[in-house]
Motif scaffolding. Structure first.
Motif, mmCIF file in Angstrom:
data_model
loop_
_atom_site.group_PDB
_atom_site.id
_atom_site.type_symbol
_atom_site.label_atom_id
_atom_site.label_comp_id
_atom_site.label_asym_id
_atom_site.label_seq_id
_atom_site.Cartn_x
_atom_site.Cartn_y
_atom_site.Cartn_z
ATOM 1 N N ALA A 181 0.845 -1.257 -0.057
ATOM 2 C CA ALA A 181 -0.117 -0.056 0.137
ATOM 3 C C ALA A 181 1.037 1.316 -0.180
ATOM 4 O O ALA A 181 1.951 1.170 0.433
ATOM 5 C CB ALA A 181 -1.038 0.095 1.287
ATOM 6 N N ALA A 182 0.482 2.474 -0.619
ATOM 7 C CA ALA A 182 1.039 3.395 -0.764
ATOM 8 C C ALA A 182 -0.007 4.745 -0.731
ATOM 9 O O ALA A 182 -1.070 4.580 -1.054
ATOM 10 C CB ALA A 182 2.055 3.532 -1.843
ATOM 11 N N LEU A 183 0.431 6.035 -0.115
ATOM 12 C CA LEU A 183 -0.259 7.166 -0.207
ATOM 13 C C LEU A 183 0.294 7.807 -1.535
ATOM 14 O O LEU A 183 -0.589 8.795 -1.844
ATOM 15 C CB LEU A 183 0.042 7.953 0.882
ATOM 16 C CG LEU A 183 -0.645 7.748 2.185
ATOM 17 C CD1 LEU A 183 -0.024 8.664 3.389
ATOM 18 C CD2 LEU A 183 -2.098 7.997 2.072
ATOM 19 N N GLY A 184 1.296 7.784 -2.189
ATOM 20 C CA GLY A 184 1.642 8.459 -3.190
ATOM 21 C C GLY A 184 2.135 9.749 -2.928
ATOM 22 O O GLY A 184 1.793 10.586 -3.510
ATOM 23 N N ILE A 185 2.922 10.041 -1.824
ATOM 24 C CA ILE A 185 3.654 11.107 -1.674
ATOM 25 C C ILE A 185 5.319 10.822 -1.388
ATOM 26 O O ILE A 185 5.513 9.816 -1.219
ATOM 27 C CB ILE A 185 3.230 11.816 -0.238
ATOM 28 C CG1 ILE A 185 3.559 10.604 0.831
ATOM 29 C CG2 ILE A 185 1.649 11.857 -0.252
ATOM 30 C CD1 ILE A 185 3.346 11.472 2.134
ATOM 31 N N THR A 186 5.769 11.886 -1.564
ATOM 32 C CA THR A 186 7.212 12.115 -1.069
ATOM 33 C C THR A 186 7.223 12.871 0.403
ATOM 34 O O THR A 186 6.610 14.053 0.198
ATOM 35 C CB THR A 186 8.352 12.699 -1.898
ATOM 36 O OG1 THR A 186 8.117 11.863 -3.277
ATOM 37 C CG2 THR A 186 9.616 12.852 -1.556
ATOM 38 N N GLY A 187 7.671 12.486 1.401
ATOM 39 C CA GLY A 187 7.566 13.104 2.727
ATOM 40 C C GLY A 187 9.044 13.293 3.498
ATOM 41 O O GLY A 187 9.948 12.596 3.012
ATOM 42 N N ARG A 188 9.040 14.032 4.541
ATOM 43 C CA ARG A 188 10.041 13.885 5.184
ATOM 44 C C ARG A 188 9.482 14.309 6.716
ATOM 45 O O ARG A 188 8.722 14.710 6.895
ATOM 46 C CB ARG A 188 11.073 15.167 5.089
ATOM 47 C CG ARG A 188 10.529 16.677 5.005
ATOM 48 C CD ARG A 188 11.262 17.730 4.647
ATOM 49 N NE ARG A 188 10.665 19.112 4.699
ATOM 50 C CZ ARG A 188 10.557 19.723 5.645
ATOM 51 N NH1 ARG A 188 10.860 19.239 6.814
ATOM 52 N NH2 ARG A 188 9.772 20.989 5.752
ATOM 53 N N THR A 189 10.368 13.790 7.644
ATOM 54 C CA THR A 189 10.113 13.765 8.902
ATOM 55 C C THR A 189 10.167 15.216 9.600
ATOM 56 O O THR A 189 11.272 15.760 9.111
ATOM 57 C CB THR A 189 10.813 12.965 10.058
ATOM 58 O OG1 THR A 189 10.636 11.739 9.703
ATOM 59 C CG2 THR A 189 10.613 13.105 11.421
ATOM 60 N N THR A 217 -8.415 6.137 -0.111
ATOM 61 C CA THR A 217 -8.140 4.743 -0.754
ATOM 62 C C THR A 217 -6.942 4.625 -1.116
ATOM 63 O O THR A 217 -6.187 5.086 -2.153
ATOM 64 C CB THR A 217 -9.180 4.535 -1.963
ATOM 65 O OG1 THR A 217 -10.376 4.831 -1.392
ATOM 66 C CG2 THR A 217 -9.081 3.096 -2.498
ATOM 67 N N LEU A 218 -6.101 3.602 -0.374
ATOM 68 C CA LEU A 218 -4.792 3.392 -0.440
ATOM 69 C C LEU A 218 -4.305 2.923 -1.917
ATOM 70 O O LEU A 218 -5.078 2.113 -2.629
ATOM 71 C CB LEU A 218 -4.177 2.577 0.276
ATOM 72 C CG LEU A 218 -4.159 3.057 1.856
ATOM 73 C CD1 LEU A 218 -3.725 1.822 2.959
ATOM 74 C CD2 LEU A 218 -3.408 4.422 2.123
ATOM 75 N N GLY A 219 -3.342 3.388 -2.534
ATOM 76 C CA GLY A 219 -2.661 3.060 -3.929
ATOM 77 C C GLY A 219 -1.724 1.673 -3.681
ATOM 78 O O GLY A 219 -1.701 1.368 -2.518
ATOM 79 N N GLU A 220 -0.844 1.634 -4.688
ATOM 80 C CA GLU A 220 0.036 0.823 -4.547
ATOM 81 C C GLU A 220 1.324 1.230 -4.746
ATOM 82 O O GLU A 220 1.786 2.029 -5.547
ATOM 83 C CB GLU A 220 0.029 -0.499 -5.615
ATOM 84 C CG GLU A 220 0.836 -1.522 -5.761
ATOM 85 C CD GLU A 220 0.398 -2.534 -6.668
ATOM 86 O OE1 GLU A 220 0.919 -3.609 -6.504
ATOM 87 O OE2 GLU A 220 -0.476 -2.466 -7.456
ATOM 88 N N LEU A 221 2.382 0.923 -4.121
ATOM 89 C CA LEU A 221 3.677 1.121 -4.099
ATOM 90 C C LEU A 221 4.383 1.049 -5.340
ATOM 91 O O LEU A 221 4.260 0.035 -5.930
ATOM 92 C CB LEU A 221 4.751 0.557 -3.109
ATOM 93 C CG LEU A 221 5.912 1.037 -2.856
ATOM 94 C CD1 LEU A 221 6.179 2.357 -2.249
ATOM 95 C CD2 LEU A 221 6.919 0.007 -1.989
#
Length: 369
Positions: A281-289, A365-369
Protein backbone atom coordinates in the motif's frame (compact mmCIF):
# COMPACT_ATOMS: atom_id res chain seq x y z
CA UNK A 1 1.05 -5.42 16.97
CA UNK A 2 4.73 -5.29 17.85
CA UNK A 3 6.76 -3.07 15.54
CA UNK A 4 10.53 -3.17 15.54
CA UNK A 5 12.78 -0.70 13.80
CA UNK A 6 16.07 -1.96 12.42
CA UNK A 7 19.07 -0.76 10.53
CA UNK A 8 20.01 -3.22 7.80
CA UNK A 9 22.91 -5.02 6.66
CA UNK A 10 26.01 -6.98 6.56
CA UNK A 11 27.63 -4.49 8.91
CA UNK A 12 24.73 -2.28 10.00
CA UNK A 13 22.85 -2.40 13.27
CA UNK A 14 19.12 -2.15 13.63
CA UNK A 15 17.33 -0.01 16.16
CA UNK A 16 14.21 -1.40 17.79
CA UNK A 17 11.32 0.44 19.38
CA UNK A 18 11.34 -2.09 22.21
CA UNK A 19 13.82 -1.12 25.00
CA UNK A 20 15.27 -4.62 24.94
CA UNK A 21 15.89 -4.43 21.19
CA UNK A 22 17.26 -1.01 20.50
CA UNK A 23 19.27 -2.06 17.48
CA UNK A 24 19.02 -4.83 14.91
CA UNK A 25 21.62 -6.29 12.60
CA UNK A 26 20.50 -7.61 9.19
CA UNK A 27 22.32 -10.84 8.50
CA UNK A 28 21.81 -13.81 6.26
CA UNK A 29 20.29 -16.89 7.77
CA UNK A 30 19.06 -20.04 6.09
CA UNK A 31 16.08 -21.94 7.31
CA UNK A 32 15.51 -25.56 6.60
CA UNK A 33 12.02 -27.00 6.43
CA UNK A 34 11.28 -30.67 5.78
CA UNK A 35 10.09 -31.21 2.27
CA UNK A 36 12.07 -28.26 0.99
CA UNK A 37 14.06 -30.32 -1.47
CA UNK A 38 13.22 -33.23 -3.66
CA UNK A 39 13.11 -36.30 -1.46
CA UNK A 40 11.67 -34.53 1.59
CA UNK A 41 8.32 -35.57 2.92
CA UNK A 42 5.22 -33.58 2.00
CA UNK A 43 2.98 -33.17 -1.00
CA UNK A 44 4.16 -30.45 -3.34
CA UNK A 45 1.97 -28.24 -5.47
CA UNK A 46 3.29 -26.77 -8.74
CA UNK A 47 4.92 -23.36 -8.42
CA UNK A 48 7.15 -21.40 -10.76
CA UNK A 49 8.97 -23.36 -13.45
CA UNK A 50 11.33 -25.84 -11.85
CA UNK A 51 10.15 -24.94 -8.37
CA UNK A 52 7.50 -26.41 -6.11
CA UNK A 53 5.55 -25.12 -3.17
CA UNK A 54 3.38 -26.69 -0.54
CA UNK A 55 0.71 -25.55 1.87
CA UNK A 56 0.94 -28.57 4.17
CA UNK A 57 1.49 -27.75 7.83
CA UNK A 58 4.49 -29.14 9.71
CA UNK A 59 3.89 -32.52 11.37
CA UNK A 60 4.81 -32.83 15.09
CA UNK A 61 7.55 -35.34 15.85
CA UNK A 62 8.25 -37.54 18.83
CA UNK A 63 11.32 -36.55 20.89
CA UNK A 64 13.16 -39.70 19.88
CA UNK A 65 12.75 -38.77 16.23
CA UNK A 66 14.33 -35.32 16.51
CA UNK A 67 17.96 -36.15 15.82
CA UNK A 68 17.09 -38.21 12.78
CA UNK A 69 14.72 -35.50 11.58
CA UNK A 70 17.41 -32.83 11.94
CA UNK A 71 19.91 -34.93 10.00
CA UNK A 72 17.40 -35.70 7.25
CA UNK A 73 16.54 -32.04 6.78
CA UNK A 74 20.22 -31.09 6.64
CA UNK A 75 20.96 -33.79 4.06
CA UNK A 76 18.03 -32.75 1.91
CA UNK A 77 18.12 -28.97 2.20
CA UNK A 78 21.77 -27.99 2.58
CA UNK A 79 22.54 -28.61 -1.12
CA UNK A 80 20.04 -25.83 -1.92
CA UNK A 81 21.84 -23.26 0.24
CA UNK A 82 24.70 -21.33 -1.34
CA UNK A 83 27.32 -18.77 -0.40
CA UNK A 84 27.32 -15.53 -2.41
CA UNK A 85 30.32 -13.26 -2.77
CA UNK A 86 29.34 -9.74 -3.81
CA UNK A 87 32.43 -7.60 -4.13
CA UNK A 88 34.25 -7.95 -0.82
CA UNK A 89 31.15 -9.04 1.10
CA UNK A 90 29.76 -12.53 1.74
CA UNK A 91 26.15 -13.57 2.14
CA UNK A 92 23.90 -16.54 1.50
CA UNK A 93 21.22 -17.56 -0.96
CA UNK A 94 18.69 -20.29 -1.71
CA UNK A 95 18.45 -22.13 -5.04
CA UNK A 96 15.01 -21.16 -6.34
CA UNK A 97 14.58 -23.36 -9.42
CA UNK A 98 16.40 -25.85 -11.63
CA UNK A 99 17.32 -23.11 -14.12
CA UNK A 100 19.88 -21.64 -11.74
CA UNK A 101 17.91 -18.79 -10.17
CA UNK A 102 18.98 -18.01 -6.59
CA UNK A 103 16.97 -15.83 -4.20
CA UNK A 104 18.76 -13.73 -1.59
CA UNK A 105 18.55 -10.36 0.19
CA UNK A 106 18.87 -7.11 -1.73
CA UNK A 107 21.38 -5.92 0.87
CA UNK A 108 23.54 -8.96 0.07
CA UNK A 109 23.87 -8.06 -3.63
CA UNK A 110 24.16 -4.32 -2.92
CA UNK A 111 25.11 -2.44 -6.08
CA UNK A 112 26.94 -5.37 -7.66
CA UNK A 113 25.93 -6.99 -10.94
CA UNK A 114 28.27 -10.01 -10.97
CA UNK A 115 28.80 -12.56 -8.20
CA UNK A 116 30.72 -15.68 -7.22
CA UNK A 117 28.51 -18.45 -5.87
CA UNK A 118 29.69 -21.54 -3.98
CA UNK A 119 27.33 -24.46 -3.55
CA UNK A 120 27.28 -26.42 -0.29
CA UNK A 121 29.93 -29.13 0.03
CA UNK A 122 31.82 -27.76 -2.96
CA UNK A 123 34.78 -25.41 -3.30
CA UNK A 124 34.11 -24.66 -6.96
CA UNK A 125 33.01 -21.06 -7.53
CA UNK A 126 30.31 -20.41 -10.10
CA UNK A 127 29.67 -17.10 -11.82
CA UNK A 128 26.28 -15.46 -11.42
CA UNK A 129 24.56 -12.34 -12.74
CA UNK A 130 21.92 -10.13 -11.12
CA UNK A 131 18.42 -10.57 -12.55
CA UNK A 132 16.80 -7.88 -10.43
CA UNK A 133 16.93 -6.40 -6.95
CA UNK A 134 13.88 -5.15 -5.05
CA UNK A 135 15.15 -3.12 -2.08
CA UNK A 136 11.61 -2.24 -0.97
CA UNK A 137 11.28 -5.82 0.36
CA UNK A 138 15.04 -6.49 0.70
CA UNK A 139 14.92 -9.32 -1.84
CA UNK A 140 16.88 -10.05 -5.01
CA UNK A 141 17.34 -12.82 -7.55
CA UNK A 142 20.63 -13.75 -9.24
CA UNK A 143 21.11 -16.40 -11.94
CA UNK A 144 24.01 -18.82 -12.25
CA UNK A 145 25.90 -18.38 -15.51
CA UNK A 146 26.16 -22.17 -15.72
CA UNK A 147 23.82 -24.66 -14.05
CA UNK A 148 25.90 -27.47 -12.52
CA UNK A 149 24.76 -31.08 -12.63
CA UNK A 150 22.62 -32.10 -9.69
CA UNK A 151 21.63 -28.55 -8.67
CA UNK A 152 18.77 -28.83 -6.15
CA UNK A 153 15.99 -26.29 -5.94
CA UNK A 154 14.49 -25.70 -2.51
CA UNK A 155 10.78 -26.07 -1.83
CA UNK A 156 8.93 -23.26 -0.10
CA UNK A 157 6.17 -23.72 2.47
CA UNK A 158 3.18 -21.60 3.39
CA UNK A 159 4.42 -19.04 5.92
CA UNK A 160 0.80 -18.27 6.79
CA UNK A 161 0.64 -21.64 8.54
CA UNK A 162 3.81 -21.18 10.60
CA UNK A 163 3.13 -21.56 14.32
CA UNK A 164 4.91 -20.18 17.38
CA UNK A 165 6.97 -22.97 18.96
CA UNK A 166 7.62 -24.72 15.65
CA UNK A 167 11.19 -26.09 15.43
CA UNK A 168 13.30 -24.52 12.67
CA UNK A 169 16.83 -24.84 11.32
CA UNK A 170 18.84 -21.94 9.96
CA UNK A 171 21.40 -22.63 7.22
CA UNK A 172 23.87 -20.24 5.70
CA UNK A 173 27.41 -18.89 5.80
CA UNK A 174 27.78 -16.96 9.08
CA UNK A 175 31.12 -15.18 9.32
CA UNK A 176 32.15 -16.91 6.10
CA UNK A 177 31.68 -20.40 7.55
CA UNK A 178 29.77 -21.97 4.68
CA UNK A 179 27.18 -24.72 5.15
CA UNK A 180 26.59 -23.87 8.81
CA UNK A 181 23.41 -25.04 10.55
CA UNK A 182 21.79 -23.77 13.76
CA UNK A 183 18.48 -24.65 15.37
CA UNK A 184 15.77 -22.89 17.31
CA UNK A 185 12.04 -22.27 17.28
CA UNK A 186 9.63 -19.77 15.80
CA UNK A 187 9.40 -17.18 18.58
CA UNK A 188 6.69 -15.01 17.03
CA UNK A 189 5.00 -14.20 13.74
CA UNK A 190 3.58 -11.04 12.20
CA UNK A 191 6.46 -8.75 13.19
CA UNK A 192 6.91 -5.51 11.22
CA UNK A 193 10.57 -4.51 11.01
CA UNK A 194 12.17 -1.43 9.44
CA UNK A 195 15.78 -1.53 8.29
CA UNK A 196 17.98 1.52 8.21
CA UNK A 197 19.49 2.68 4.95
CA UNK A 198 23.03 3.18 6.20
CA UNK A 199 25.91 0.68 6.16
CA UNK A 200 24.51 -0.98 3.04
CA UNK A 201 20.93 -1.27 4.32
CA UNK A 202 17.94 -0.92 2.02
CA UNK A 203 15.67 1.07 4.35
CA UNK A 204 12.92 -1.47 3.73
CA UNK A 205 9.92 -1.86 6.02
CA UNK A 206 8.84 -5.51 5.93
CA UNK A 207 5.60 -6.84 7.36
CA UNK A 208 4.72 -10.29 8.72
CA UNK A 209 8.32 -11.27 9.47
CA UNK A 210 8.99 -14.51 11.32
CA UNK A 211 10.90 -14.07 14.59
CA UNK A 212 13.17 -16.99 15.48
CA UNK A 213 15.57 -18.05 18.21
CA UNK A 214 17.84 -19.80 15.68
CA UNK A 215 21.23 -18.07 15.67
CA UNK A 216 21.64 -15.46 12.92
CA UNK A 217 25.05 -13.90 12.33
CA UNK A 218 26.67 -11.69 9.67
CA UNK A 219 26.88 -13.68 6.44
CA UNK A 220 23.65 -15.58 7.09
CA UNK A 221 21.54 -13.00 5.24
CA UNK A 222 19.72 -14.44 2.25
CA UNK A 223 19.80 -18.01 3.54
CA UNK A 224 16.90 -20.29 4.43
CA UNK A 225 14.80 -20.72 7.55
CA UNK A 226 13.43 -24.25 7.38
CA UNK A 227 11.03 -26.41 9.34
CA UNK A 228 11.34 -30.09 10.11
CA UNK A 229 9.20 -30.85 7.05
CA UNK A 230 12.07 -29.57 4.89
CA UNK A 231 10.17 -26.55 3.57
CA UNK A 232 11.66 -23.06 3.54
CA UNK A 233 9.41 -20.75 5.55
CA UNK A 234 11.56 -17.63 5.39
CA UNK A 235 14.76 -15.87 4.37
CA UNK A 236 16.70 -14.83 7.51
CA UNK A 237 17.53 -11.15 7.16
CA UNK A 238 17.91 -9.36 10.50
CA UNK A 239 19.33 -10.12 13.93
CA UNK A 240 18.90 -8.06 17.08
CA UNK A 241 21.92 -6.32 18.59
CA UNK A 242 22.05 -5.29 22.25
CA UNK A 243 24.03 -2.04 22.65
CA UNK A 244 24.47 -2.63 26.39
CA UNK A 245 26.56 -5.68 25.47
CA UNK A 246 28.99 -3.64 23.44
CA UNK A 247 27.20 -4.16 20.15
CA UNK A 248 27.09 -7.93 20.56
CA UNK A 249 24.25 -9.79 18.87
CA UNK A 250 21.35 -10.34 21.26
CA UNK A 251 21.09 -14.14 21.49
CA UNK A 252 17.97 -15.76 20.17
CA UNK A 253 16.32 -12.80 18.42
CA UNK A 254 16.35 -12.86 14.64
CA UNK A 255 13.90 -12.12 11.83
CA UNK A 256 13.17 -13.79 8.51
CA UNK A 257 11.20 -12.52 5.52
CA UNK A 258 8.18 -14.87 5.22
CA UNK A 259 8.18 -17.37 2.37
CA UNK A 260 4.89 -15.98 1.00
CA UNK A 261 6.60 -12.64 0.39
CA UNK A 262 9.72 -14.33 -0.98
CA UNK A 263 7.86 -16.42 -3.56
CA UNK A 264 5.60 -13.54 -4.61
CA UNK A 265 8.56 -11.26 -5.34
CA UNK A 266 10.89 -13.94 -6.75
CA UNK A 267 8.23 -15.36 -9.10
CA UNK A 268 7.71 -11.91 -10.62
CA UNK A 269 11.45 -11.32 -11.05
CA UNK A 270 11.99 -14.74 -12.65
CA UNK A 271 9.03 -14.30 -15.01
CA UNK A 272 9.27 -10.59 -15.87
CA UNK A 273 12.80 -9.57 -14.91
CA UNK A 274 11.39 -7.11 -12.37
CA UNK A 275 8.61 -6.65 -9.81
CA UNK A 276 5.37 -5.63 -11.51
CA UNK A 277 2.96 -5.98 -8.57
CA UNK A 278 4.37 -4.99 -5.20
CA UNK A 279 1.25 -5.76 -3.18
CA UNK A 280 2.31 -2.86 -0.96
CA UNK A 281 0.00 0.00 0.00
CA UNK A 282 1.08 3.58 -0.66
CA UNK A 283 -0.18 7.12 -0.23
CA UNK A 284 1.59 8.43 -3.29
CA UNK A 285 3.66 11.11 -1.57
CA UNK A 286 7.26 12.10 -0.97
CA UNK A 287 7.69 13.15 2.64
CA UNK A 288 10.13 14.06 5.38
CA UNK A 289 10.06 13.90 9.17
CA UNK A 290 9.43 17.21 10.94
CA UNK A 291 10.09 18.12 14.58
CA UNK A 292 7.93 20.11 16.96
CA UNK A 293 8.72 22.87 19.42
CA UNK A 294 10.22 20.31 21.82
CA UNK A 295 12.57 19.13 19.05
CA UNK A 296 10.86 15.73 19.00
CA UNK A 297 9.52 14.09 15.80
CA UNK A 298 6.06 15.49 15.20
CA UNK A 299 4.80 14.17 11.87
CA UNK A 300 5.57 13.71 8.18
CA UNK A 301 5.60 16.81 6.00
CA UNK A 302 4.32 16.22 2.47
CA UNK A 303 7.02 17.39 0.06
CA UNK A 304 5.43 16.18 -3.17
CA UNK A 305 2.13 14.55 -4.11
CA UNK A 306 1.93 12.06 -6.98
CA UNK A 307 -0.64 13.10 -9.57
CA UNK A 308 -3.65 10.82 -9.36
CA UNK A 309 -2.30 9.00 -6.30
CA UNK A 310 -4.19 8.20 -3.11
CA UNK A 311 -3.20 11.41 -1.33
CA UNK A 312 -3.94 13.55 -4.39
CA UNK A 313 -7.43 12.08 -4.73
CA UNK A 314 -8.07 12.71 -1.02
CA UNK A 315 -7.12 16.37 -1.33
CA UNK A 316 -3.81 16.19 0.57
CA UNK A 317 -1.36 18.82 -0.67
CA UNK A 318 2.32 19.67 -0.48
CA UNK A 319 3.04 21.34 2.87
CA UNK A 320 0.49 19.32 4.85
CA UNK A 321 1.85 17.44 7.87
CA UNK A 322 0.50 13.90 8.33
CA UNK A 323 0.00 12.96 11.98
CA UNK A 324 -2.13 9.80 11.86
CA UNK A 325 -2.97 6.91 9.54
CA UNK A 326 -6.03 4.95 10.62
CA UNK A 327 -5.51 4.22 14.32
CA UNK A 328 -1.72 4.73 14.22
CA UNK A 329 -0.01 7.95 15.28
CA UNK A 330 2.54 9.12 12.72
CA UNK A 331 5.61 10.92 14.04
CA UNK A 332 8.32 9.95 11.54
CA UNK A 333 8.66 8.78 7.95
CA UNK A 334 9.56 5.34 9.30
CA UNK A 335 6.39 5.14 11.39
CA UNK A 336 4.37 6.02 8.28
CA UNK A 337 6.11 3.25 6.32
CA UNK A 338 5.38 0.79 9.14
CA UNK A 339 1.72 1.75 9.22
CA UNK A 340 1.39 1.33 5.45
CA UNK A 341 3.23 -2.01 5.50
CA UNK A 342 0.33 -3.75 7.22
CA UNK A 343 -2.25 -2.33 4.80
CA UNK A 344 -3.18 -3.49 1.29
CA UNK A 345 -3.66 -1.53 -1.94
CA UNK A 346 -7.33 -0.59 -2.22
CA UNK A 347 -7.90 -0.52 1.55
CA UNK A 348 -9.98 2.37 2.88
CA UNK A 349 -8.55 4.26 5.84
CA UNK A 350 -8.28 7.79 7.24
CA UNK A 351 -5.42 10.27 7.27
CA UNK A 352 -5.18 13.06 9.84
CA UNK A 353 -2.99 16.02 8.97
CA UNK A 354 -2.29 19.66 9.80
CA UNK A 355 -2.62 22.46 7.28
CA UNK A 356 -1.75 26.02 8.26
CA UNK A 357 -2.21 25.15 11.92
CA UNK A 358 -5.63 23.55 11.40
CA UNK A 359 -6.27 19.80 11.93
CA UNK A 360 -8.13 17.87 9.25
CA UNK A 361 -9.08 14.22 8.66
CA UNK A 362 -9.94 12.72 5.28
CA UNK A 363 -10.88 9.28 4.00
CA UNK A 364 -8.30 7.70 1.68
CA UNK A 365 -8.29 4.70 -0.65
CA UNK A 366 -4.70 3.48 -0.60
CA UNK A 367 -2.77 3.03 -3.84
CA UNK A 368 0.12 0.70 -4.64
CA UNK A 369 3.82 1.24 -4.05
Amino acid sequence: MDVLRARDARRGRLRARSPALRRLLPVAVLAVVCGLLPGCSGDAAPGAAGRSTTARAAVPLQPGDLQGAYQKVVRNVLPSVVQIQAGDHLGSGVVYDDRGHVVTNAHVVGNEQKFRVTIANSEVELGATLVSSYPQQDLAVVKLDRVPDGLRAARFGDSGKVEVGQIVLAMGSPLGLSSSVTEGIVSATGRTVSEGNDDGGTGATIANMVQTSAAINPGNSGGALVGLDGLVIGIPTLAAVEPDLGGEAAPGIGFAIPSSTVTNIADQIVKNGRVTDSGRAALGITGRTVVGGDFQPDGVAVVEVKDGGAADQAGIRSGDVITRLGDTDITTLTSLSEALAVEQPGDRTTVAYRRNGNSKTVAVTLGEL
